[in-house]
Design a protein around this motif. Structure first.
Motif, PDB file in Angstrom:
ATOM      1  N   HIS A 206      -3.770   9.889   6.149  1.00 12.78           N
ATOM      2  CA  HIS A 206      -4.174   8.924   7.035  1.00 12.78           C
ATOM      3  C   HIS A 206      -2.960   8.477   7.637  1.00 12.78           C
ATOM      4  CE1 HIS A 206      -8.357   7.583   5.896  1.00 12.78           C
ATOM      5  NE2 HIS A 206      -7.915   8.114   4.658  1.00 12.78           N
ATOM      6  N   GLN A 207      -1.849   8.484   7.314  1.00  6.48           N
ATOM      7  CA  GLN A 207      -0.706   8.306   8.060  1.00  6.48           C
ATOM      8  C   GLN A 207      -0.450   8.913   8.989  1.00  6.48           C
ATOM      9  OE1 GLN A 207       2.632   8.506   4.969  1.00  6.48           O
ATOM     10  NE2 GLN A 207       1.748   6.630   3.816  1.00  6.48           N
ATOM     11  N   ALA A 210      -3.098   7.888  11.898  1.00  4.40           N
ATOM     12  CA  ALA A 210      -2.201   6.684  12.706  1.00  4.40           C
ATOM     13  C   ALA A 210      -1.579   6.895  13.222  1.00  4.40           C
ATOM     14  CB  ALA A 210      -2.017   5.626  11.507  1.00  4.40           C
ATOM     15  N   LYS A 214      -1.324   6.351  17.497  1.00  3.32           N
ATOM     16  CA  LYS A 214      -0.522   5.602  18.477  1.00  3.32           C
ATOM     17  C   LYS A 214       0.084   6.494  19.627  1.00  3.32           C
ATOM     18  CE  LYS A 214       0.715   2.472  14.618  1.00  3.32           C
ATOM     19  NZ  LYS A 214       2.030   2.139  13.633  1.00  3.32           N
TER      20      LYS A 214
END
Length: 493
Positions: A206-207, A210, A214
């Motif tokens: 998930h990181q 993300a 971005k």
């Protein structure tokens, strides 16, 4: 016995009443705390509990059960298995059975006493008239075998070693039960660790997703990179779902193996204790030492040897049955003998004799019985060799697995540390735009596999370590204290 005998023979009736009261007061050997054992045939372990190798206190099962919400430690799991598995309960019954047979063998050295009473009524008719005579008879007989040329002693020695065999067989069953419980416990523990590793992998995925979003929004990244990150998250979720299912299955298997499913009527919620992962120091004793210890103390080998010794004693019993026996008998009759009319009141008769019985010919049955007993000896010898080969082979195999697991432990730790450093390095480069999504996902995959490999190596060591102790017959509660101490058998007297 007629009631009118009471005022005539008060001493006899009082003595017979005391014997009847004593027999009625004898409790049966049904597992009570202090059963009647005048010949001391009952082993102390039935009351004090079994003392496992390396332990200082005996194993005694209590009525308390495992409560919901309690943290289940490895020692608790082993105790539950030892107290609820049917195989273990059957071994306790076998020891009680052999103890009863030992008591019967010891009782053969004691005399036997029989007492009884009867009443006769005779009616006589003649031309002068008719008359009736009523006679009550009391009798007691004492029989004592004085000589039998070794039959009773051989039978008692056979009962002694069979009781030792039952105790050794129970030790072997306890080792198997503990090994099974430990295996199920560590499987559940490893499944939980694998689930936690998959959760960490999902968080890292998930990181990465993300960060990819971005980068795409800033124009640094691209849509294919974001889609790859989303695919990696979906794969991590799938692997986590599988790990959760495996963890639940392992808990159910643990509950069933410990007997908790039958107690609660449903699958209980188990919470396993946390354990510190430490690299072991090694195997303190080499393979020849383990094999030598097993030859001397392994319960399965001891049980097979006791069975062989009992078979040899049975040959002596079969031979002694064809030899003469000498018995002492003493009888006391009042008012005649039983089942014989014609006695009169006031008659007293005492008979003392020696009976010599010499078997002459039994249709060759004794020869075949001796041949059968000798065949049992040969069978037990073959079983002993088979048990020794199986036990020593299992120890050698498990020792090789334990040494392999030891070598893998250090490598798995180094692999995990290197993978963690690689992920941190690639992540910093990825955030700065110096690395692409493929390099980041590859590093994350390597980290996930390194964590699982670390869990697998730790589980292999724990399993091989305890299976080595169980195969050597040396497992006890002290074996569960820590997995980092040097592995060696407990000291034997």
């Amino acid at each position: 016995m007629s009631a009118d005998l009471a005022p005539r023979y008060p001493r006899w009736l009082a003595a017979m009443g005391m014997v009847a009261a004593l027999l009625a007061a004898m409790p049966a050997c049904n597992g009570e705390p202090a059963p009647f054992d005048p010949l001391l045939a009952r082993p102390p372990e039935l009351d004090r509990g079994k003392l496992l190798p390396g332990d200082e206190q005996g194993m005694v099962c209590t009525s308390s059960s495992f409560g919901p919400g309690k943290v289940l430690t490895l020692a608790d799991a082993v105790d539950l298995a030892l107290c609820h598995q049917p195989q273990v309960q059957a071994t306790w019954a076998s020891i009680k059975l052999q103890a009863a047979q030992l008591g019967e063998a010891r009782a053969a050295y004691l005399p036997t006493l029989n007492a009884g009473a009867s009443r006769y009524r005779d009616g006589i008719s003649a031309e002068q008239g008719s008359s009736t005579r009523s006679v009550g008879t009391l009798y007691a007989t004492l029989t004592w075998r004085l000589l039998d040329f070794g039959g009773r002693s051989a039978n008692q020695r056979a009962a002694d070693v069979l009781l030792q065999a039952a105790s050794a067989s129970q030790d072997a069953t306890l080792q198997k039960a503990m090994a099974a419980a430990v295996g199920l416990y560590y499987e559940a523990h490893s499944a939980r660790a694998a689930e936690q590793a998959r959760e960490r992998a999902l968080q890292l995925a998930h990181q990465v997703l993300a960060t990819a979003i971005k980068r795409e929004q800033r124009g640094v990244g691209s849509l294919p990179e974001t889609l790859q990150a989303r695919s990696f998250v979906a794969k991590a979720e799938l692997e986590l779902a599988r790990a959760v299912g495996q963890h639940k299955r392992s808990l159910v298997a643990l509950a069933v193996g410990l007997g908790l499913l039958d107690q609660a009527g449903d699958v209980p919620v188990l919470t396993l204790s946390s354990e510190v992962e430490e690299d072991p120091l090694g195997l303190e004793q080499n393979l020849p030492g383990w094999l030598q210890s097993a030859r001397q103390y392994h319960p399965a080998i001891l049980a097979a040897r006791a069975q062989l010794e009992a078979a040899r004693e049975k040959v002596k019993v079969a031979r002694s049955e064809g030899l003469p026996t000498l018995d002492l008998s003493a009888s006391r009759f009042i008012n005649g003998r039983p089942n014989q009319a014609g006695g009169s009141r006031g008659d007293r008769e005492t008979v003392v004799g020696l009976n010599l019985n010499i078997p002459v010919f039994e249709g060759f049955a004794r020869n075949y019985k001796i041949d059968g007993a000798q065949a049992q000896v040969e069978l037990r010898e073959a079983e002993l060799r088979d048990v020794q080969a199986q036990v020593l082979g299992d120890i050698a195999t498990t020792y090789a697995e334990a040494t392999t697991a030891l070598r893998s432990m250090a490598s798995s730790r180094s692999l995990l540390e290197a993978a963690q450093r690689a992920v941190e390095s690639v992540r910093r480069k990825y955030d700065a735009g110096a690395a692409d999504i493929v390099e980041m996902l590859n590093a994350q995959s390597v980290l996930s596999e390194a964590e699982l490999e670390r869990i697998r190596c730790l589980s292999d060591w724990r399993s091989a370590r305890l299976r080595l102790l169980a195969n050597a017959g040396e497992m006890g509660r002290s074996s569960f204290a820590t997995s980092s101490a040097p592995l060696k058998p407990p000291a034997r007297p």
